[in-house]
Design a protein around this motif. Sequence first.
Motif, PDB file in Angstrom:
ATOM      1  N   ASN A  39       0.819  -1.216   0.000  1.00  0.00           N
ATOM      2  CA  ASN A  39       0.000   0.000   0.000  1.00  0.00           C
ATOM      3  C   ASN A  39       0.849   1.261   0.000  1.00  0.00           C
ATOM      4  O   ASN A  39       0.382   2.338  -0.379  1.00  0.00           O
ATOM      5  N   GLU A  40       2.096   1.143   0.433  1.00  0.00           N
ATOM      6  CA  GLU A  40       3.019   2.279   0.446  1.00  0.00           C
ATOM      7  C   GLU A  40       3.863   2.343  -0.821  1.00  0.00           C
ATOM      8  O   GLU A  40       4.779   3.154  -0.925  1.00  0.00           O
ATOM      9  N   GLY A  41       3.555   1.492  -1.784  1.00  0.00           N
ATOM     10  CA  GLY A  41       4.328   1.460  -3.014  1.00  0.00           C
ATOM     11  C   GLY A  41       5.292   0.293  -3.025  1.00  0.00           C
ATOM     12  O   GLY A  41       5.165  -0.666  -2.246  1.00  0.00           O
ATOM     13  N   LEU A  42       6.285   0.342  -3.882  1.00  0.00           N
ATOM     14  CA  LEU A  42       7.265  -0.727  -4.027  1.00  0.00           C
ATOM     15  C   LEU A  42       8.236  -0.682  -2.855  1.00  0.00           C
ATOM     16  O   LEU A  42       8.942   0.311  -2.648  1.00  0.00           O
ATOM     17  N   GLN A  43       8.271  -1.732  -2.061  1.00  0.00           N
ATOM     18  CA  GLN A  43       9.113  -1.788  -0.866  1.00  0.00           C
ATOM     19  C   GLN A  43      10.142  -2.913  -1.022  1.00  0.00           C
ATOM     20  O   GLN A  43       9.809  -4.000  -1.499  1.00  0.00           O
ATOM     21  N   ILE A  44      11.372  -2.651  -0.578  1.00  0.00           N
ATOM     22  CA  ILE A  44      12.462  -3.619  -0.742  1.00  0.00           C
ATOM     23  C   ILE A  44      13.130  -3.877   0.590  1.00  0.00           C
ATOM     24  O   ILE A  44      13.397  -2.948   1.367  1.00  0.00           O
ATOM     25  N   LYS A  45      13.400  -5.153   0.841  1.00  0.00           N
ATOM     26  CA  LYS A  45      14.206  -5.557   1.997  1.00  0.00           C
ATOM     27  C   LYS A  45      15.255  -6.536   1.484  1.00  0.00           C
ATOM     28  O   LYS A  45      14.933  -7.492   0.770  1.00  0.00           O
ATOM     29  N   LYS A  46      16.504  -6.293   1.852  1.00  0.00           N
ATOM     30  CA  LYS A  46      17.570  -7.196   1.424  1.00  0.00           C
ATOM     31  C   LYS A  46      18.708  -7.125   2.415  1.00  0.00           C
ATOM     32  O   LYS A  46      18.866  -6.144   3.144  1.00  0.00           O
ATOM     33  N   SER A  47      19.544  -8.184   2.420  1.00  0.00           N
ATOM     34  CA  SER A  47      20.618  -8.216   3.407  1.00  0.00           C
ATOM     35  C   SER A  47      21.706  -9.205   3.012  1.00  0.00           C
ATOM     36  O   SER A  47      21.442 -10.203   2.341  1.00  0.00           O
ATOM     37  N   LYS A  48      22.903  -8.902   3.436  1.00  0.00           N
ATOM     38  CA  LYS A  48      24.030  -9.812   3.280  1.00  0.00           C
ATOM     39  C   LYS A  48      23.813 -11.029   4.173  1.00  0.00           C
ATOM     40  O   LYS A  48      23.213 -10.933   5.231  1.00  0.00           O
ATOM     41  N   GLY A  49      24.349 -12.180   3.724  1.00  0.00           N
ATOM     42  CA  GLY A  49      24.278 -13.386   4.539  1.00  0.00           C
ATOM     43  C   GLY A  49      23.234 -14.360   4.039  1.00  0.00           C
ATOM     44  O   GLY A  49      22.628 -14.180   2.987  1.00  0.00           O
ATOM     45  N   ARG A  50      23.049 -15.396   4.807  1.00  0.00           N
ATOM     46  CA  ARG A  50      22.111 -16.435   4.447  1.00  0.00           C
ATOM     47  C   ARG A  50      20.671 -15.910   4.487  1.00  0.00           C
ATOM     48  O   ARG A  50      20.376 -14.872   5.073  1.00  0.00           O
ATOM     49  N   LEU A  51      19.792 -16.661   3.898  1.00  0.00           N
ATOM     50  CA  LEU A  51      18.402 -16.271   3.799  1.00  0.00           C
ATOM     51  C   LEU A  51      17.774 -16.033   5.165  1.00  0.00           C
ATOM     52  O   LEU A  51      16.866 -15.201   5.309  1.00  0.00           O
ATOM     53  N   ALA A  52      18.270 -16.736   6.169  1.00  0.00           N
ATOM     54  CA  ALA A  52      17.720 -16.577   7.515  1.00  0.00           C
ATOM     55  C   ALA A  52      17.839 -15.144   8.017  1.00  0.00           C
ATOM     56  O   ALA A  52      16.992 -14.680   8.794  1.00  0.00           O
ATOM     57  N   VAL A  53      18.860 -14.429   7.594  1.00  0.00           N
ATOM     58  CA  VAL A  53      19.035 -13.033   8.012  1.00  0.00           C
ATOM     59  C   VAL A  53      17.896 -12.187   7.460  1.00  0.00           C
ATOM     60  O   VAL A  53      17.285 -11.381   8.157  1.00  0.00           O
ATOM     61  N   LEU A  54      17.608 -12.359   6.176  1.00  0.00           N
ATOM     62  CA  LEU A  54      16.497 -11.634   5.558  1.00  0.00           C
ATOM     63  C   LEU A  54      15.170 -12.033   6.199  1.00  0.00           C
ATOM     64  O   LEU A  54      14.311 -11.172   6.475  1.00  0.00           O
ATOM     65  N   PRO A  80      29.795  -9.496  -1.438  1.00  0.00           N
ATOM     66  CA  PRO A  80      28.528  -9.656  -0.732  1.00  0.00           C
ATOM     67  C   PRO A  80      28.310  -8.511   0.254  1.00  0.00           C
ATOM     68  O   PRO A  80      29.166  -8.232   1.100  1.00  0.00           O
ATOM     69  N   SER A  81      27.196  -7.823   0.142  1.00  0.00           N
ATOM     70  CA  SER A  81      26.858  -6.716   1.042  1.00  0.00           C
ATOM     71  C   SER A  81      25.379  -6.423   0.911  1.00  0.00           C
ATOM     72  O   SER A  81      24.734  -6.861  -0.046  1.00  0.00           O
ATOM     73  N   ASP A  82      24.852  -5.639   1.857  1.00  0.00           N
ATOM     74  CA  ASP A  82      23.443  -5.256   1.772  1.00  0.00           C
ATOM     75  C   ASP A  82      23.169  -4.497   0.480  1.00  0.00           C
ATOM     76  O   ASP A  82      22.193  -4.764  -0.214  1.00  0.00           O
ATOM     77  N   VAL A  83      24.034  -3.552   0.155  1.00  0.00           N
ATOM     78  CA  VAL A  83      23.765  -2.688  -1.001  1.00  0.00           C
ATOM     79  C   VAL A  83      23.930  -3.429  -2.331  1.00  0.00           C
ATOM     80  O   VAL A  83      23.258  -3.113  -3.317  1.00  0.00           O
ATOM     81  N   ASN A  84      24.800  -4.431  -2.367  1.00  0.00           N
ATOM     82  CA  ASN A  84      24.980  -5.202  -3.605  1.00  0.00           C
ATOM     83  C   ASN A  84      23.941  -6.305  -3.776  1.00  0.00           C
ATOM     84  O   ASN A  84      23.860  -6.935  -4.838  1.00  0.00           O
ATOM     85  N   SER A  85      23.160  -6.556  -2.747  1.00  0.00           N
ATOM     86  CA  SER A  85      22.127  -7.587  -2.823  1.00  0.00           C
ATOM     87  C   SER A  85      21.036  -7.167  -3.801  1.00  0.00           C
ATOM     88  O   SER A  85      20.778  -5.982  -4.007  1.00  0.00           O
ATOM     89  N   HIS A  86      20.354  -8.158  -4.377  1.00  0.00           N
ATOM     90  CA  HIS A  86      19.184  -7.909  -5.209  1.00  0.00           C
ATOM     91  C   HIS A  86      17.932  -7.932  -4.308  1.00  0.00           C
ATOM     92  O   HIS A  86      17.961  -8.579  -3.255  1.00  0.00           O
ATOM     93  N   PRO A  87      16.830  -7.342  -4.701  1.00  0.00           N
ATOM     94  CA  PRO A  87      16.551  -6.614  -5.931  1.00  0.00           C
ATOM     95  C   PRO A  87      17.236  -5.251  -5.979  1.00  0.00           C
ATOM     96  O   PRO A  87      17.540  -4.660  -4.946  1.00  0.00           O
ATOM     97  N   HIS A  88      17.450  -4.768  -7.218  1.00  0.00           N
ATOM     98  CA  HIS A  88      18.005  -3.428  -7.429  1.00  0.00           C
ATOM     99  C   HIS A  88      16.921  -2.514  -8.006  1.00  0.00           C
ATOM    100  O   HIS A  88      15.974  -2.974  -8.649  1.00  0.00           O
TER     101      HIS A  88
END
Length: 609
Positions: A39-54, A80-88
């Motif tokens: 409802n707030e538009g396109l929202q992104i969450k991403k993080s370095k590390g295994r999927l469990a972190v996300l 590997p880093s938060d900023v280099n993670s996908h989605p972009h």
Amino acid sequence: MCGIVGYVGKRNSQEILIEGLKKLEYRGYDSAGVAVYTNEGLQIKKSKGRLAVLESKLGEAPLAGHIGIGHTRWATHGKPSDVNSHPHTDNSSKFSVVHNGIIENYIALKEELIEQGHVFVSETDTEVISHLIASVYEGDIVKAVQKAVTRMRGAFALGVLTEYEPEKLVAVRLSSPLIIGVGEGENFIGSDIPAILEYTRNVYILNDGEMALLTKDGVTLMTLEGNFISREIFRVDWDIVTAEKAGFDHFMLKEIYDQPKAYRDTMGARIDESGSKVVMPEVRMTEQQIRNIRNVHIIACGTAYHAGLVGKSVIEKLARIPVETDVASEYRYRSPIITPETLVIVVSQSGETADTLAALREAKKNGARVVAVTNVVGSSVAREADDVIVTWAGPEIAVASTKAYTSQLIAFYLFGLYLGQTLGTIEPSYVSEVLAEMQQLPEKVEQILSQTGAIKEIAERIVAHKNLFFIGRGLDYAVALEGSLKLKEISYIHSEAYAAGELKHGTLALIEDDIPVIALATQEDLFEKTVSNIKEVKARGAQVIGLNIEGETELAKVADEVFSIPHTHQLLAPALSVIPLQLLSYYASLALGHDVDKPRNLAKSVTVE
């Protein structure tokens, strides 16, 4: 070699994305992320590390929406880093992209976009895609993606969302696998079938140069030029349980124990009812075409290459045709001599290995006939080859290949026998003899698996060493290479394999007191020479662990310890001798506390050069 998943429908997309990414984490696991239209538009969450972190981040602040894309990454451009993670996204954060593959001209595109005022925040090639789509968008996301793709060179599978058209999900494939899952009131994208199998068995497999527009109400397939495509749905007939651990501690151990079934399934209907002949209807070469073969090139990477080394010996012995084996990443660049009388065999577990695909295309361009050996029906090599020998190993999840490798061996045995019986280079009685032994292999693998305690003890001793060597001659050398690769890729112990006869040409300088040497001695006609080589390393202080055929007694007189495999035809020994080496690697990794299924720096399916 990263994982993509996407969803559009009525359900909470976040949950489906995370569950899909869990099934794909073997494809990439240094970072992960999702983009969801909320409802707030396109929202992104991403993080370095295994999927469990996300997953933990999303647990604290979930994203609610019915359309989204997700990605699990194996780094190629940028650490590997938060900023280099996908989605972009682009600068407006109105466009979001997940991407597998490599954009080869991304630097030139990036420089052009910077001149236009775009600001980049990551080191990745993928971020260029989101900016490029934004720069050409004129109200139609499909047309914008098509325009952007014409500017891009390389290999890519894409999932694209835009806040401007929040009910649409666009998928694109060029030289990187992508499938579309078709449901009722919902549709999916994934880079592999396990990502969506929990939700649907109906899929479209995109071919190179194709794209799809997904809404909750349907899927439209088209070429990158915008021409619409009609295609039948492919029905997946294997169960999701086969992609789970089934009670084993690790996928790798489960897949080692899966091998008797994989052997039986790969042999399957390829042996006639009398047990005296190989039948391969999937190989559509006529007898005359087979007789016209003047040479064979076997091309593969890593473990599949080691299977190819066994295949070389098998085909030369049975069909009396000269065979070259090549690492796929080198094949194109050495200007190989390919003619219409060349048979090229490409081997790829996933059927999507980038270097192997490139070699396949080079071979076809030069007029060769191509046979693919792959574990994935509908994969790129399966579709592009002239003939396909499918290895029925079932899904293989652990990064370190086990059952896919041994199924490739079975495929080579069958194909070698098929060529030999067609050409008349082997007697029918010999074919019957080998086939009878082959059909006993599953039971003999089970016998080896009943002795895991002895292998575990050896593994727990060798982990005290930083270096280790494997030696063997003939087919034993080919297996030694695979055993060494398995050990180093999951235990991180430095290990090398050598042709035993080459020890005096430099390798003996590396032998010192107590260093473990694993010596394979299953080849009767080379046994005495191998024993001589074992004595050479023993004289320099090595601790030798020998591997022989049951009933042979001489090896125990020179080795410190011996592990025996059940008696079989000498040609088939690799299908048994590799099993204890797989287990050795598994238990060594376990003893060192490593992640057995996801070794550092490696990914399952190598879909970039």
